[in-house]
Design a protein around this motif. Structure first.
Motif, PDB file in Angstrom:
ATOM      1  N   TYR A 108      34.073  45.371  31.325  1.00  0.00           N
ATOM      2  CA  TYR A 108      33.132  44.949  32.358  1.00  0.00           C
ATOM      3  C   TYR A 108      33.676  45.171  33.757  1.00  0.00           C
ATOM      4  N   CYS A 109      34.961  45.538  33.845  1.00  0.00           N
ATOM      5  CA  CYS A 109      35.476  45.654  35.203  1.00  0.00           C
ATOM      6  C   CYS A 109      36.292  46.912  35.417  1.00  0.00           C
ATOM      7  N   GLN A 110      37.465  47.010  34.779  1.00  0.00           N
ATOM      8  CA  GLN A 110      38.443  47.986  35.236  1.00  0.00           C
ATOM      9  C   GLN A 110      38.660  49.183  34.320  1.00  0.00           C
ATOM     10  N   MET A 156      35.909  46.313  41.735  1.00  0.00           N
ATOM     11  CA  MET A 156      34.629  46.518  41.065  1.00  0.00           C
ATOM     12  C   MET A 156      33.528  47.107  41.919  1.00  0.00           C
ATOM     13  N   THR A 170      34.175  50.473  40.483  1.00  0.00           N
ATOM     14  CA  THR A 170      34.081  50.740  39.035  1.00  0.00           C
ATOM     15  C   THR A 170      32.717  50.409  38.443  1.00  0.00           C
ATOM     16  N   GLN A 171      32.018  49.409  38.997  1.00  0.00           N
ATOM     17  CA  GLN A 171      30.776  48.974  38.353  1.00  0.00           C
ATOM     18  C   GLN A 171      29.581  49.786  38.823  1.00  0.00           C
ATOM     19  N   THR A 222      31.014  50.876  31.187  1.00  0.00           N
ATOM     20  CA  THR A 222      31.104  49.699  32.050  1.00  0.00           C
ATOM     21  C   THR A 222      29.760  49.531  32.771  1.00  0.00           C
ATOM     22  N   LYS A 235      26.836  46.753  40.165  1.00  0.00           N
ATOM     23  CA  LYS A 235      26.672  46.881  41.616  1.00  0.00           C
ATOM     24  C   LYS A 235      25.501  47.772  41.991  1.00  0.00           C
TER      25      LYS A 235
END
Ligand code: SF4
Length: 689
Positions: A140-142, A299, A302-303, A673, A677
């Motif tokens: 979910y993040c990295q 994030m 990444t998101q 992921t 955002k």
């Protein structure tokens, strides 16, 4: 009196609230926490802590702690013994495995729990249940950051230390808010900037605390970071400012990559990002003028649908400018949870065994098969996003999750909660009866870090030991003990009596951790992986070689993926993130009195322009609507956000105000992921003030 003083115990622990990895002593009397005392010898933080580390511990004595296993009976839960709960889980999971095959089970690990907990969990999934369907919340993040780094330099982790960030000439922060998410690290940057002339560039939609102090605050259009990063890299080539020596000796595919940058002209970047040519040139000049540049990201990068590609673009820029393998330079994906790095390191991922060795590699698998004395599955498993889909499709029937609040923090929780309803058998292991536990068939009471021994690995790849302060409350147990007991219930003969034995096994099997041991982690000692057998760690990666067979890095061409849009009707961009005081959904911090009173609930940040346009003030109540759901929330009018961009912190336990009611199920094309955002909403005003 001395008698009273004698009863005070001081125990070293490591903070559980972010990837910075502060350590300190907890002073206790019986079960009372007297204070948290930092120490100059603490390797990361010295005498600093932030508000979460200092005040966020009362939750361990909360009345709401789970103290007994619970078994669902219809719509309610009944307390049970461990024997009853474990034998039920064993027989249900065995039944699913026999009837539907091993891949009808899914295993969700915890980035809040220890390395040892996570190692045993993936061992349980792989060696007992024969599935690689195991993943952790880095999905979910990295994970996009790790993937971008693996493509280019070979290791998915920070390339240097927090000390290196502090000693860099130039720090660039992209899509991260360290002042609230990584406070002590942010303090280091602030100090270097103020006292030592460090330059600072912050790219973020929101004028966060570091952006406010930066030499340059970039506010690109949402989701356009890859474009400005690539345009700056192209401009550096065009000026002949690339590190020619470094590229020639240490990097492959230079010409191919250079050619791929053709479209990223300053004009193109200006149009797509909204940043002026002058600004883009200024960024390139600042990198060129600095002896060392560190890029930090999280994030906000990444998101997105192109989260891996943007992370790759960051690493490309660092390679072109020779910013790897030396002090005061490098790539720093800022790990959110305390043990995001460690959970992944320990192999709770569908394609990696511990230490990032592929499950498909026969030689690697053979090493584990010999040690574990069983066959292991060779096909990579489902990641947690795919597991949720597979539940909807009826392909995954049983799930075991520990220390993860998926029902609130996964994207598009409407869909996730609907999936959980469909599971035949769901085991949730946690310290509280979480939102996710409401969907469980069995809930197992675990112990928090203060009630167990173990190690965490912070964002710098630094492994640190934490020690048991209290005995587990009621019948709760350490996660690794529960996992061991379940394995034994299923016929294994796991004899671990202390987590040090688990770490010894990790060290014997995974070359990256060869020299890690509890003896070497005594006191304030720590080890930064890769750790050789003699105990020597690696604070700075890539000093001589990149992690590829020929030792050379790889420039990796990437293209821009335009952010997803829900449609014209959803006219406001919705950004989200963390707040300083709360950790995540707040299951722990919000139950700590010292924190709860500081920040009772979330709010929606609205710009002055938008507030004026809609005739609202701070305190107004609005409803946000996306194609996926709605939330009702109070407004805070602020100049931190601009125009039609909103910001909603994720920190709430009330799923009627959870931002993930509004986010979608779209995801980064390379890692799955979710694109948290890339959300848009429309806003309805319910009360003006
Ligand atoms: Fe340190 Fe992070 Fe804990 Fe704050 S939350 S004390 S910065 S580890």
């Amino acid at each position: 009196s001395t008698m009273r003083k004698d009863r005070i115990e001081k125990t070293k622990t490591v903070c559980t609230y972010c990837g910075v990895g502060c350590s300190f002593e907890v002073w206790t009397r019986d079960r009372e926490i007297l204070k948290v005392q930092p120490d100059p010898d603490a390797p990361v933080n010295g005498i600093s802590t932030c508000v979460k580390g200092k005040f966020g511990w009362d939750f361990v004595n909360s009345e709401e702690r789970l103290t007994k296993p619970l078994i669902r009976k219809g719509d309610s839960f009944q307390e049970s013994t461990w024997e009853e709960a474990l034998s039920l889980i064993a027989s249900k999971f065995k039944g699913i495995q026999e009837e539907h095959g091993p891949n009808a089970l899914g295993f969700i690990a915890s980035s809040k729990c220890s390395n040892e907990d996570n190692y045993l969990f993936q061992k349980l999934a792989r060696s007992i249940f024969k599935t690689n369907n195991v993943d952790n919340c880095s999905r979910y993040c990295q994970t996009p950051a790790s993937s971008g780094l693996m493509r280019t330099v070979g290791i998915g982790g920070d390339s240097g230390t927090i000390q290196d960030i502090a000693s860099a000439d130039l720090v660039i922060v992209v899509g991260a808010n360290p002042a609230e998410s990584h406070p002590v690290l942010s303090t280091r940057v602030r100090r270097a900037h103020k006292l030592h002339g460090q330059k600072l560039i912050v790219a973020d939609l929101r004028k966060n605390d570091l952006a406010d102090r930066a030499d340059l605050h970039l506010h690109p259009k949402p989701g356009s970071d890859l474009v400005w990063l690539s345009a700056v890299t192209k401009y550096i080539f065009d000026q002949g400012w690339e590190d020619k020596n470094f590229l020639e000796n240490r990097v492959n595919f230079v010409e191919k990559y250079k050619a791929s940058l053709e479209k990223f002209t300053l004009e193109y970047a200006e149009e797509k990002t909204g940043l002026s040519k002058e600004t883009l040139i200024r960024i390139a000049e600042m990198i060129h003028e600095s002896k060392g540049t560190c890029i930090l990201w999280a994030m906000g990068v990444t998101q997105h649908m192109g989260g891996t590609d943007t992370s790759t673009a960051i690493s490309n820029l660092l390679l072109v400018t020779g910013n790897y393998g030396k002090t005061g330079a490098g790539a720093y994906p800022l790990r959110g949870h305390n043990n995001v790095q460690g959970a992944s390191d320990m192999g709770t991922m569908p394609n990696w065994l511990p230490g990032y060795e592929p499950v498909e590699d026969d030689a690697v698998r053979a090493r584990y098969e010999k040690a574990w004395q069983t066959d292991l599955p060779k096909v990579p498993g489902l990641n947690n996003h795919q597991i949720v889909d597979a539940i909807q499709d009826g392909n995954v029937k049983g799930m075991y999750l520990f220390g993860e609040e998926m029902a609130l923090v996964d994207s598009n929780i409407n869909f996730v909660q609907e999936s959980f309803e469909k599971l035949d058998f769901f085991v949730v292991q946690d310290i509280f009866f979480s939102r996710t536990a409401q969907f469980a068939d069995v809930v197992l009471p675990a112990a928090p870090s203060l009630e167990k021994d173990g190690t965490f690995t912070n964002t710098e790849r630094r492994i640190q030991r934490f020690h048991k302060v209290f005995e587990p409350l009621g019948d709760s147990k350490s996660d690794w003990e529960i996992i061991r007991d379940l394995a034994n219930e299923l016929g294994a003969d796991w004899k671990y009596e202390h987590p040090s034995e688990i770490m010894d096994e990790v060290a014997s099997l995974a070359p990256a951790f060869a020299g890690v041991s509890y003896e070497r982690l005594e006191g304030w000692n720590s080890q930064i992986w890769p750790v050789q057998e003699n105990g020597e760690g690696t604070p700075i990666l890539y000093k001589e070689r990149f992690k590829f067979p020929d030792g050379k890095a790889r420039l990796f061409p990437v293209d821009w993926t335009e952010p997803h849009h829900f449609g014209a009707e959803y006219d406001l961009h919705l950004n989200n993130g963390r707040s300083l005081e709360q950790f995540h959904e707040g299951n722990m911090t919000d139950r700590s009195a010292g924190i709860h009173h500081m920040l009772p609930g979330p709010w929606l940040e609205v710009s002055h322009e938008l507030a004026e346009e809609r005739g609202i003030e701070t305190g107004a109540l609005v409803r946000l609507v996306s194609p996926y759901g709605k939330v009702k929330i109070r407004v805070l009018v602020t100049d931190r956000v601009k125009g039609k961009e909103l910001y909603l912190p994720m920190n709430t336990r009330d799923d009627e105000e959870a931002v993930n009611r509004l986010t979608s199920s779209y995801y980064d094309k390379d890692t799955h992921t979710p694109n948290y955002k890339e959300a848009q909403v429309k806003m309805q005003v319910l009360e003006r003030t």
